[in-house]
Design a protein around this motif. Sequence first.
Motif, PDB file in Angstrom:
ATOM      1  N   UNK A 417      -6.361   9.764  -4.967  1.00 39.26           N
ATOM      2  CA  UNK A 417      -6.831  10.116  -6.314  1.00 39.26           C
ATOM      3  C   UNK A 417      -7.033   8.873  -7.176  1.00 39.26           C
ATOM      4  N   UNK A 418      -6.054   7.962  -7.182  1.00 35.70           N
ATOM      5  CA  UNK A 418      -6.168   6.761  -8.010  1.00 35.70           C
ATOM      6  C   UNK A 418      -7.269   5.835  -7.503  1.00 35.70           C
ATOM      7  N   UNK A 419      -7.474   5.822  -6.180  1.00 38.38           N
ATOM      8  CA  UNK A 419      -8.471   4.922  -5.600  1.00 38.38           C
ATOM      9  C   UNK A 419      -9.881   5.257  -6.060  1.00 38.38           C
ATOM     10  N   UNK A 420     -10.133   6.517  -6.332  1.00 44.62           N
ATOM     11  CA  UNK A 420     -11.476   6.925  -6.784  1.00 44.62           C
ATOM     12  C   UNK A 420     -11.868   6.200  -8.070  1.00 44.62           C
ATOM     13  N   UNK A 421     -10.865   5.896  -8.900  1.00 43.36           N
ATOM     14  CA  UNK A 421     -11.130   5.258 -10.202  1.00 43.36           C
ATOM     15  C   UNK A 421     -10.611   3.810 -10.244  1.00 43.36           C
ATOM     16  N   UNK A 422     -10.030   3.360  -9.130  1.00 42.75           N
ATOM     17  CA  UNK A 422      -9.371   2.047  -9.106  1.00 42.75           C
ATOM     18  C   UNK A 422      -8.428   1.934 -10.300  1.00 42.75           C
ATOM     19  N   UNK A 423      -7.642   3.001 -10.486  1.00 38.21           N
ATOM     20  CA  UNK A 423      -6.792   3.115 -11.682  1.00 38.21           C
ATOM     21  C   UNK A 423      -5.502   2.311 -11.542  1.00 38.21           C
ATOM     22  N   UNK A 424      -5.047   1.773 -12.663  1.00 38.29           N
ATOM     23  CA  UNK A 424      -3.748   1.098 -12.697  1.00 38.29           C
ATOM     24  C   UNK A 424      -2.642   2.149 -12.791  1.00 38.29           C
ATOM     25  N   UNK A 425      -1.512   1.844 -12.155  1.00 37.11           N
ATOM     26  CA  UNK A 425      -0.355   2.733 -12.215  1.00 37.11           C
ATOM     27  C   UNK A 425       0.879   1.905 -11.890  1.00 37.11           C
ATOM     28  N   UNK A 426       2.023   2.570 -11.775  1.00 36.37           N
ATOM     29  CA  UNK A 426       3.248   1.860 -11.396  1.00 36.37           C
ATOM     30  C   UNK A 426       3.134   1.276  -9.997  1.00 36.37           C
ATOM     31  N   UNK A 427       2.216   1.819  -9.187  1.00 37.97           N
ATOM     32  CA  UNK A 427       2.073   1.361  -7.799  1.00 37.97           C
ATOM     33  C   UNK A 427       0.732   0.692  -7.524  1.00 37.97           C
ATOM     34  N   UNK A 428      -0.128   0.560  -8.550  1.00 36.52           N
ATOM     35  CA  UNK A 428      -1.456   0.012  -8.304  1.00 36.52           C
ATOM     36  C   UNK A 428      -1.900  -0.927  -9.423  1.00 36.52           C
ATOM     37  N   UNK A 429      -2.734  -1.898  -9.068  1.00 40.23           N
ATOM     38  CA  UNK A 429      -3.243  -2.873 -10.023  1.00 40.23           C
ATOM     39  C   UNK A 429      -4.461  -3.560  -9.411  1.00 40.23           C
ATOM     40  N   UNK A 430      -5.213  -4.251 -10.245  1.00 39.65           N
ATOM     41  CA  UNK A 430      -6.406  -4.959  -9.776  1.00 39.65           C
ATOM     42  C   UNK A 430      -6.266  -6.465  -9.998  1.00 39.65           C
ATOM     43  N   UNK A 431      -6.948  -7.226  -9.129  1.00 32.74           N
ATOM     44  CA  UNK A 431      -6.935  -8.688  -9.222  1.00 32.74           C
ATOM     45  C   UNK A 431      -8.364  -9.192  -9.126  1.00 32.74           C
ATOM     46  N   UNK A 432      -8.778 -10.031 -10.074  1.00 32.93           N
ATOM     47  CA  UNK A 432     -10.097 -10.655 -10.004  1.00 32.93           C
ATOM     48  C   UNK A 432     -10.098 -11.724  -8.922  1.00 32.93           C
ATOM     49  N   UNK A 433     -11.180 -11.785  -8.159  1.00 34.31           N
ATOM     50  CA  UNK A 433     -11.270 -12.798  -7.104  1.00 34.31           C
ATOM     51  C   UNK A 433     -11.263 -14.203  -7.708  1.00 34.31           C
ATOM     52  N   UNK A 434     -11.731 -14.320  -8.932  1.00 31.06           N
ATOM     53  CA  UNK A 434     -11.720 -15.633  -9.590  1.00 31.06           C
ATOM     54  C   UNK A 434     -10.310 -16.204  -9.693  1.00 31.06           C
TER      55      UNK A 434
END
Length: 485
Positions: A417-434
């Motif tokens: 479910x979270x992957x569909x939106x690339x959503x942040x949560x207690x278990x998920x986050x995003x990192x810029x390649x830069x």
Amino acid sequence: MFEQTFKNIDDILHKDAGCTSELDYTEQSSWLLFLKYLAALETDKAVEAALDGKKYKAILDADYRWENWAAPKTPDGKLDHNAALVGPDLIEFVNGKLFPYLHGFKQRATGPDTIEYKIGEIFGEIKNRIQSGYNLREVIDRVDELRFGSQQEKHELSHLYEAKIKNMGNAGRNGGEYYTPRPLIRAMIQVTAPQIGERIYDGAVGSAGFLCEAFDYLSAKPNLSTKDHRTLQTKTFYGKEKKSLAYVIAIMNMILHGIEAPNIVHANTLALHNDDIQEKDRYEIVLANPPFGGKERKEVQQNFPIKTGETAFLFLQHFIKILKAGGRGAIVIKNTFLSNTDNASISLRKLLLESCNLHTVLDCPGGTFQGAGVKTVVLFFVKGAPTRKVWYYQLDPGRNMGKTNPLNDKDMIQFVELQKRFADSAQSWSVDVAAISAKTFDLSVKSPNGGDEVGHRSPQDIMDEIAALDVESAEVLALIRGMVS
């Protein structure tokens, strides 16, 4: 209904001198199941032909059909003990006549996508290990109890066969090689979202778990036409497998799931030179769990631009190459791939980030793969555009994973479910390649929410890498000494 039959078969094989492990039980069950299935298939085809007013030409000659050598019946439907082979006569027939006859189909088949070719390939790769003709007779009688008539019966058989594969994996030898947890596979398929008409490939097919689950996923779509079903049968699922036992299991597993003539090739995927892959060879979807920890020979490494003895790293190069532009991949790999400091790992991460959009990294907890004892991640990527941002998800089922607490579908719901939106949560986050080092392309990342680092290398991993580098250095020195002398 059939569970007790499978248990009885294993009990009989357990007491035979020729069968010593769960792998042997599965192998021997498989060739007998295949021949029983073939008898049911021939019966169905004969009925279909009769309804169309046509005459059906049987695949097997009369003497080699299940109902004649394995399970001849009296008029009241019971086993004809006078006609049924048993003891040494049965072993002599199976080893001396049946297997050579069936192996011959490979040469007589019109092509590798036919059931005839699969017959020849299977019976050229395995042999009867059951030494006692009396044990073999008992097993045949049990297999004859199984029915392939209705979809419900096939569904039950496929579940029981999957359970055998799982037990075989848990038994130790090459455990994770044969069995990827099905909840993990189903989540990978939901994220890649294959469509009818797209071709799906696994070059390390093992027991064909990915292809079987993808078939179930696509078959369940509503309002499928006759053409759609034909496409699923013949032009959707493709795989390669090097090992004989896994090849046979893959064929049988796909057949039980409903694919009559699986497009599985018995070959070493890594023997194909990467430069020889043409546009016509490419696929829209790649789903795989390539074997890790293997050491490939130098001549195999020459087929790839990034030279390494690590089997999984060669497979990853192959998968990137064989995807079409815009194609989606989901690949299981050791989590240390994210942080290894050797040149091959760095080069491979660079290739992945620059040639594909690595949009998701799923970090799996220890114990996800029962018996394998390694931590893994799943890489989700789309070929054709460089990576700008990576979304990480740390799977945490909230319990210790193991045989008594295996991964289940509920564990994967939040990730999907979270992957569909690339959503942040207690278990998920995003990192810029830069923010990722342009020197090391290190993808191991500490969660901003605390917890373990994704892709962090343990002291043992570092020691293993040092040992591997020492071996490579010794080989280089030996080569130099040989050139000097």
